[in-house]
Design an enzyme around this catalytic site. Structure first.
Site, PDB file in Angstrom:
ATOM      1  N   TYR A 113       0.835  -1.210   0.000  1.00 35.04           N
ATOM      2  CA  TYR A 113       0.000   0.000   0.000  1.00 35.04           C
ATOM      3  C   TYR A 113       0.872   1.264   0.000  1.00 35.04           C
ATOM      4  CZ  TYR A 113      -3.899   2.990   1.619  1.00 35.04           C
ATOM      5  OH  TYR A 113      -4.861   3.971   1.759  1.00 35.04           O
ATOM      6  N   LYS A 163       0.702   4.041  -2.836  1.00 39.09           N
ATOM      7  CA  LYS A 163       0.316   5.422  -2.568  1.00 39.09           C
ATOM      8  C   LYS A 163       1.457   6.400  -2.876  1.00 39.09           C
ATOM      9  CE  LYS A 163      -4.007   5.111  -1.331  1.00 39.09           C
ATOM     10  NZ  LYS A 163      -5.032   5.431  -2.370  1.00 39.09           N
TER      11      LYS A 163
HETATM   12  N1  LIG Z   1     -10.032   5.748   5.278  1.00 45.45           N
HETATM   13  C1  LIG Z   1      -8.813   6.226   5.484  1.00 45.45           C
HETATM   14  O1  LIG Z   1      -8.416   6.587   6.610  1.00 45.45           O
HETATM   15  C2  LIG Z   1      -7.854   6.362   4.337  1.00 45.45           C
HETATM   16  C3  LIG Z   1      -6.554   6.773   4.609  1.00 45.45           C
HETATM   17  C4  LIG Z   1      -5.670   6.976   3.554  1.00 45.45           C
HETATM   18  C5  LIG Z   1      -6.110   6.766   2.261  1.00 45.45           C
HETATM   19  N2  LIG Z   1      -7.369   6.324   2.029  1.00 45.45           N
HETATM   20  C6  LIG Z   1      -7.758   6.108   0.650  1.00 45.45           C
HETATM   21  O2  LIG Z   1      -9.039   6.674   0.412  1.00 45.45           O
HETATM   22  C7  LIG Z   1      -9.678   5.953  -0.633  1.00 45.45           C
HETATM   23  C8  LIG Z   1     -11.065   5.564  -0.195  1.00 45.45           C
HETATM   24  O3  LIG Z   1     -10.950   4.664   0.884  1.00 45.45           O
HETATM   25  P1  LIG Z   1     -12.112   4.425   1.958  1.00 45.45           P
HETATM   26  O4  LIG Z   1     -11.505   4.628   3.279  1.00 45.45           O
HETATM   27  O5  LIG Z   1     -13.331   5.187   1.581  1.00 45.45           O
HETATM   28  O6  LIG Z   1     -12.318   2.857   1.756  1.00 45.45           O
HETATM   29  P2  LIG Z   1     -13.618   1.966   1.586  1.00 45.45           P
HETATM   30  O7  LIG Z   1     -13.124   0.565   1.711  1.00 45.45           O
HETATM   31  O8  LIG Z   1     -14.718   2.442   2.473  1.00 45.45           O
HETATM   32  O9  LIG Z   1     -14.060   2.233   0.074  1.00 45.45           O
HETATM   33  C9  LIG Z   1     -13.301   1.807  -1.011  1.00 45.45           C
HETATM   34  C10 LIG Z   1     -14.231   1.605  -2.197  1.00 45.45           C
HETATM   35  O10 LIG Z   1     -13.409   1.211  -3.323  1.00 45.45           O
HETATM   36  C11 LIG Z   1     -14.079   0.167  -3.992  1.00 45.45           C
HETATM   37  N3  LIG Z   1     -13.123  -0.635  -4.769  1.00 45.45           N
HETATM   38  C12 LIG Z   1     -12.232  -1.552  -4.311  1.00 45.45           C
HETATM   39  N4  LIG Z   1     -11.560  -2.089  -5.327  1.00 45.45           N
HETATM   40  C13 LIG Z   1     -12.017  -1.493  -6.464  1.00 45.45           C
HETATM   41  C14 LIG Z   1     -11.708  -1.626  -7.840  1.00 45.45           C
HETATM   42  N5  LIG Z   1     -10.800  -2.493  -8.272  1.00 45.45           N
HETATM   43  N6  LIG Z   1     -12.378  -0.846  -8.717  1.00 45.45           N
HETATM   44  C15 LIG Z   1     -13.321   0.023  -8.295  1.00 45.45           C
HETATM   45  N7  LIG Z   1     -13.676   0.174  -7.011  1.00 45.45           N
HETATM   46  C16 LIG Z   1     -13.019  -0.581  -6.101  1.00 45.45           C
HETATM   47  C17 LIG Z   1     -14.773  -0.627  -2.906  1.00 45.45           C
HETATM   48  O11 LIG Z   1     -15.838  -1.413  -3.429  1.00 45.45           O
HETATM   49  C18 LIG Z   1     -15.252   0.485  -1.973  1.00 45.45           C
HETATM   50  O12 LIG Z   1     -16.535   0.941  -2.310  1.00 45.45           O
HETATM   51  C19 LIG Z   1      -8.754   4.779  -0.977  1.00 45.45           C
HETATM   52  O13 LIG Z   1      -7.961   5.110  -2.089  1.00 45.45           O
HETATM   53  C20 LIG Z   1      -7.905   4.668   0.265  1.00 45.45           C
HETATM   54  O14 LIG Z   1      -6.670   4.030  -0.004  1.00 45.45           O
HETATM   55  C21 LIG Z   1      -8.249   6.115   3.033  1.00 45.45           C
END
Ligand SMILES: NC(=O)c1ccc[n+]([C@@H]2O[C@H](COP(=O)([O-])OP(=O)(O)OC[C@H]3O[C@@H](n4cnc5c(N)ncnc54)[C@H](O)[C@@H]3O)[C@@H](O)[C@H]2O)c1
Length: 252
Positions: free
Chosen positions: A159, A163
Site C-alpha cells: 500500500y 500510494k
Molecule cells: N479511510 C482512510 O483513513 C484512508 C486513509 C488513507 C487513504 N485512504 C484512501 O481513500 C480511498 C477511499 O478509501 P475508503 O476509506 O473510503 O475505503 P472503503 O473501503 O470504504 O471504500 C473503497 C471503495 O473502493 C471500492 N473498490 C475496491 N476495489 C475497487 C476496484 N478495483 N475498482 C473500483 N472500485 C473498487 C470498494 O468497493 C469500496 O466501495 C482509498 O484510495 C484509500 O486508499 C483512506
C-alpha cells in the site's frame, strides 16, 4: 465568494464511490451542483449512492467500474461526459483496497493487487477520461494517496508503494496536463470508513493510531469530501501537482 466553490454545470466521475470517502465525495459534488457518475466495482453499492443523490434532487447516474478494466473505464468516461454535453470536468481516482501483511509474509499476488488497483487504476481511469477533459481551466484530476505513501506504514509495503506511486504519478501528470489547463492534485485522507474499521475496532491499534493524530479523533468522510469540492472548484484553479493531507495533523 461562495460561487468559487460551486460546481454547477460540471460533471464528475468518482471511482470507488459505493462507500466511504468516495460516496461522501459523490454526494458533496452533487450538493455543490455537479452531475455525478457514481462508479464502483460493487455495482449495487454505486447504484444505491446514485439513488440517494437523485432522491434528494441531485443529478447522478451509476455504473460498474473495476478501475483495472480499460473497457469499463472507457464506457464510464463516456457516460460521465454525457452528463454535461460531452465534457467530463472532474475525475476522482478514489477506489482502493488494502492487503496488510508484514513484508516477510507478503505474497507477490497481494503486492501486485494493491499496486494494480491504486496505481494501475489511477492510470487507466485517467487515460480513459483524458479525451473528455475540458481545456477551459475547469478540468481536474484528483487522486487519493495516504500517509502510507508519504511517511510509510508498518505492514503495508504494498500500500505504501502504491500510494507513493500515486504521488509521483500526480506530480508528473500535473506537469503534462498543465498545457491543457487541467490540474492534477492528490488528497491524503484519514477517515472512519470500512478500510479503517479493523484499526478502530482493535483497542490497542485504535489507541496507537489516535495517539498519532494531533487533533485526536477520526474524521467523518464528509469532512474529507469538502477538500475534494475545493480541488474541483474554481477556488483551486491555480493549484496543481500538490498533495494535501486531510488527516488531523497526522503528517506534519
Ligand atoms: N479511510 C482512510 O483513513 C484512508 C486513509 C488513507 C487513504 N485512504 C484512501 O481513500 C480511498 C477511499 O478509501 P475508503 O476509506 O473510503 O475505503 P472503503 O473501503 O470504504 O471504500 C473503497 C471503495 O473502493 C471500492 N473498490 C475496491 N476495489 C475497487 C476496484 N478495483 N475498482 C473500483 N472500485 C473498487 C470498494 O468497493 C469500496 O466501495 C482509498 O484510495 C484509500 O486508499 C483512506
Amino acid at each position: 465568494m461562495a460561487d468559487v466553490f460551486s460546481l454547477a454545470g460540471r460533471s464528475a466521475l468518482v471511482t470507488g464511490a459505493g462507500a466511504g470517502v468516495g460516496a461522501a465525495v459523490a454526494k458533496a459534488y452533487s450538493a455543490a451542483g455537479a452531475a455525478v457518475l457514481v462508479t464502483d466495482v460493487d455495482k449495487d453499492a454505486a447504484a444505491a449512492v446514485a439513488a440517494e443523490i437523485t432522491d434528494t434532487g441531485g443529478r447522478a447516474e451509476s455504473c460498474a467500474l473495476d478501475v483495472r478494466d480499460a473497457d469499463q473505464a472507457a464506457q464510464a468516461a463516456e457516460q460521465a461526459a454525457r452528463l454535461a454535453d460531452g465534457v467530463l470536468n472532474v475525475v476522482v481516482n478514489n477506489a482502493g483496497v488494502i492487503a496488510p501483511a508484514m513484508f516477510h509474509k507478503m505474497s507477490p499476488e497481494s503486492f501486485q493487487l494493491v499496486l494494480g488497483v491504486h496505481v494501475g487504476g489511477t492510470f487507466t481511469v485517467t487515460q480513459a477520461a483524458l479525451p473528455y477533459l475540458p481545456e477551459d481551466g475547469t478540468g481536474r484530476v484528483i487522486n487519493v494517496t495516504s500517509a502510507a505513501g508519504l511517511v510509510g506504514t508498518i505492514g503495508q509495503v504494498n500500500y505504501g508503494a502504491a500510494k507513493a506511486g500515486i504521488i509521483g504519478l500526480t506530480k508528473s501528470l500535473a506537469k503534462e496536463l498543465a498545457k491543457r489547463h487541467v490540474t492534477c492534485n492528490a488528497v491524503a485522507p484519514l477517515a472512519a470508513t470500512a478500510m479503517t474499521e479493523n484499526i478502530r475496532n482493535n483497542e490497542k491499534l485504535a489507541e496507537m493510531t489516535l495517539a498519532r493524530i494531533p487533533l485526536g479523533r477520526w474524521a467523518d468522510p464528509d469532512e474529507i469530501a469538502a477538500t475534494f469540492v475545493f480541488f474541483a472548484s474554481d477556488a483551486a484553479a491555480y493549484i496543481t501537482g500538490q498533495v494535501l493531507p486531510v488527516d488531523g495533523g497526522t503528517v506534519i
